[in-house]
Enzyme design. Structure first.
Site, PDB file in Angstrom:
ATOM      1  N   ASP A   1      -6.337  -7.888  -0.201  1.00  0.00           N
ATOM      2  CA  ASP A   1      -5.439  -8.802   0.602  1.00  0.00           C
ATOM      3  C   ASP A   1      -6.116 -10.417   0.297  1.00  0.00           C
ATOM      4  O   ASP A   1      -7.227 -10.622   0.756  1.00  0.00           O
ATOM      5  CB  ASP A   1      -5.567  -8.489   1.961  1.00  0.00           C
ATOM      6  CG  ASP A   1      -4.528  -9.226   3.040  1.00  0.00           C
ATOM      7  OD1 ASP A   1      -3.739 -10.158   2.129  1.00  0.00           O
ATOM      8  OD2 ASP A   1      -4.420  -8.934   4.097  1.00  0.00           O
TER       9      ASP A   1
ATOM     10  N   ASP B   1       0.698 -11.803  -2.040  1.00  0.00           N
ATOM     11  CA  ASP B   1      -0.890 -11.820  -1.860  1.00  0.00           C
ATOM     12  C   ASP B   1      -1.525 -10.440  -1.494  1.00  0.00           C
ATOM     13  O   ASP B   1      -2.644 -10.333  -0.920  1.00  0.00           O
ATOM     14  CB  ASP B   1      -1.221 -13.196  -0.708  1.00  0.00           C
ATOM     15  CG  ASP B   1      -0.546 -12.451   0.561  1.00  0.00           C
ATOM     16  OD1 ASP B   1       0.380 -11.649   0.736  1.00  0.00           O
ATOM     17  OD2 ASP B   1      -0.879 -13.076   1.854  1.00  0.00           O
ATOM     18  N   GLU B   2      -0.904  -9.557  -1.964  1.00  0.00           N
ATOM     19  CA  GLU B   2      -1.315  -8.107  -1.250  1.00  0.00           C
ATOM     20  C   GLU B   2      -0.852  -6.957  -2.430  1.00  0.00           C
ATOM     21  O   GLU B   2       0.440  -6.905  -2.798  1.00  0.00           O
ATOM     22  CB  GLU B   2      -0.811  -7.769   0.126  1.00  0.00           C
ATOM     23  CG  GLU B   2      -1.027  -6.582   0.820  1.00  0.00           C
ATOM     24  CD  GLU B   2      -0.467  -6.350   2.108  1.00  0.00           C
ATOM     25  OE1 GLU B   2      -0.814  -5.458   2.531  1.00  0.00           O
ATOM     26  OE2 GLU B   2       0.298  -7.210   2.421  1.00  0.00           O
TER      27      GLU B   2
END
Length: 445
Positions: free
Chosen positions: A11, A106-107
Site C-alpha cells: 500500500d 496504489d495497492e
C-alpha cells in the site's frame, strides 16, 4: 489456508500527496491535501503532515480547510502523474512473481509462493525491505508499507499496522495473536454502520467477534456479511491472488461547486466526460454496449438513465450522443450538482455500422443551435504548466482573471512564484515532469 506466509500486500503511503510532494519541492514536509478543491469537493488523499491536523480521505474539502493551518496546499488531482508512478511500482512487483493482483492505482497483492522465494520469516523480511528500497529509488521518493501473511486479509492488515513506510510479517500460526486485540473496524468490510451495530452489542475487538456464534452474527448483520465476519475473526481467507481483474464498467463523473442549469454547459460537460471514458476504453482495448448517465439533482436525489446499443462502441461521438439523449429525458429544474457518464457491458469486439453516414449533431428541443461561445481557459491548483520564458511549473492558484504559478520541478530547489493573466499566451498546460530524468529548465529570475 496456507501453511506459510506467502502473500504480500503493498500500500503506497498517502500516494497522491506523496507524488505531489515529490514533483513540487516547496511542498515537501508540509501539509498537502489532494482532491476536489471546490466548495463541494472531497479529500482523496491527505499527506501525513495534513493528517496530523485531522484531514483524512473522504472528508469534505471544506472541513479539511477548517482543520488545516494556513499554508496547507489544496491541489486538484494529476492522474497522469499518478498512473505513470503506479506503473513503475507494479512492474517491480511483477519481477517478484507472475501472480500480481492490482487492486487500485496504489495497492496490490503478490503471491510470493508462485515466485519461488524463501518463505521463512527472515527471508520474507529481507525481501520486504529490499522491495521498499527499490520502490523508493524507482519512484523518486515515494514510499510504501508492506504486509506479508498467509492470506490476503493478514497481508493487508499487516501493511496497515505499521504505516507509514512499514513492514510487518505475520508468520503462519500467529494470525489470531495479531487479529484478536485489534478493533473490529480493522477488518475489511466493517464500516461505520456495521462497526456501530457490533459495538452496540459489546463487540469492539476482533477477539470479541471471535466469541460470537455464526447464528448470532447472521442475525445481527445478515447471512453474507455475518458469515464473512465469522470467517475473518478466525483468520479464514482462502481467496487466491488473481492477476487479472476484469473491469465491468468504465465511468467518469464530476461534482460542481454551483448547480448547473444551462443546457449548453451540461452538454459540454457530457462531451468532456465521454471523451475521458472513451480514452480509457481505447487504452484498454475494450468497448461497451450500455451507456449510463448519472444525474444528481440540487436536492441530492440521484437519477440514472441507461440505453443498451445493438453493438459495443468505443467512440466518443456515440457515447456523447446517447448520454445527451438520456439527459433530455430528465427534469433539470433546479440544476445539477453532479454529472457522470459510464459505459458497461464491456467486450473486446467492436462492430460499428460500416455504411452509416456521419450523424448530425444531436440537438435537444430547448437547445439554441449554432451558439458558439469562446472557450475560456481554466486553471486548477497543482496543474502542470509551462511558460515560454520561465519553463516548467505548477499552478499555485487562480482567480479574478489571474493565475499564479510556482516554477520548480522534482529535481530543482523550491522555485520562484509569478502571476499572469489567465489568457497569457506564454503560459500553457504541460505534461507531468519526469522525475527519472534531468530537467533542462531555463534560468529563473
Amino acid at each position: 489456508m496456507r501453511s506459510e506466509a506467502g502473500v504480500l500486500h503493498l500500500d503506497l503511503d498517502a500516494f497522491f500527496a506523496a507524488v505531489e510532494q515529490r514533483d513540487k519541492p516547496s511542498l515537501r514536509g508540509k501539509p498537502v491535501v489532494v482532491g476536489g478543491t471546490g466548495g463541494r469537493g472531497v479529500v482523496s488523499t491527505a499527506s501525513y503532515e495534513a493528517r496530523a491536523y485531522g484531514a483524512r480521505s473522504a472528508m469534505s474539502t471544506a472541513e479539511a480547510r477548517r482543520r488545516c493551518p494556513p499554508g496547507t496546499a489544496f491541489l486538484g488531482g494529476r492522474f497522469a502523474a499518478y498512473s505513470v508512478t503506479s506503473r513503475v511500482v507494479m512492474d517491480l512487483l511483477r519481477e517478484l512473481s507472475p501472480l500480481v493482483e492490482q487492486v487500485s492505482v496504489d495497492e496490490a497483492y503478490v503471491d510470493l509462493a508462485a515466485g519461488g522465494h524463501d518463505l521463512s520469516v527472515e527471508g520474507l523480511t529481507a525481501l520486504g525491505r529490499d522491495l521498499k528500497v527499490r520502490i523508493h529509488a524507482a519512484t523518486g521518493g515515494v514510499r510504501g508499507s508492506v504486509g506479508i501473511g498467509s492470506s490476503k486479509t493478514m497481508a493487508k492488515i499487516g501493511s496497515e499496522l505499521d504505516k507509514p513506510d512499514g513492514l510487518l510479517v505475520v508468520p503462519a500460526g500467529a494470525e489470531l495473536d495479531v487479529l484478536h486485540p485489534l478493533p473490529v473496524r480493522s477488518l475489511p468490510g466493517v464500516g461505520p454502520a456495521t462497526g456501530d451495530r457490533l459495538s452496540a452489542v459489546g463487540v469492539r475487538t476482533v477477539g470479541d467477534l471471535h466469541e460470537r456464534s455464526l447464528t448470532d452474527l447472521v442475525a445481527l448483520v445478515g447471512q453474507a456479511h455475518g458469515s464473512g465476519l465469522f470467517r475473518l475473526a478466525r483468520a479464514l481467507d482462502e481467496r487466491p491472488v488473481v492477476p487479472e481483474r476484469e473491469a465491468k464498467s468504465v465511468s467518469a463523473e464530476r461534482t460542481y461547486a454551483t448547480d448547473l442549469t444551462d443546457l449548453g454547459r451540461l452538454q459540454n460537460e457530457i462531451r468532456w466526460l465521454a471523451d475521458r471514458v472513451v480514452a480509457r476504453l481505447q487504452k484498454e482495448g475494450t468497448a461497451g454496449r450500455t451507456v449510463t448517465l448519472k444525474f444528481r439533482r440540487y436536492d441530492f436525489t440521484t437519477l440514472t438513465r441507461s440505453q443498451t446499443l445493438p453493438q459495443p462502441v468505443d467512440d466518443a461521438r456515440t457515447v456523447t450522443e446517447v448520454a445527451t439523449r438520456l439527459l433530455g429525458g430528465i427534469d433539470r429544474t433546479g440544476g445539477v450538482r453532479l454529472l457522470g457518464v459510464g459505459v458497461s457491458g464491456l467486450a473486446t469486439y467492436v462492430q460499428g455500422d460500416l455504411f452509416a453516414e456521419d450523424a448530425a449533431p444531436l440537438v435537444l428541443e430547448d437547445e439554441e443551435p449554432d451558439v458558439a461561445e469562446p472557450e475560456s481557459r481554466t486553471w486548477y491548483p497543482g496543474q502542470d504548466v509551462a511558460h515560454a520564458d520561465m519553463g516548467a511549473g505548477w499552478v499555485w492558484g487562480s482567480g479574478l482573471g489571474r493565475v499564479t504559478v510556482r516554477f520548480e520541478g522534482p529535481r530543482t530547489p523550491p522555485g520562484p512564484v509569478r502571476t499572469y493573466a489567465v489568457d497569457d499566451p506564454s503560459l500553457v498546460p504541460a505534461e507531468p515532469p519526469d522525475w527519472r530524468g534531468t530537467e533542462d529548465q531555463k534560468s529563473r529570475s
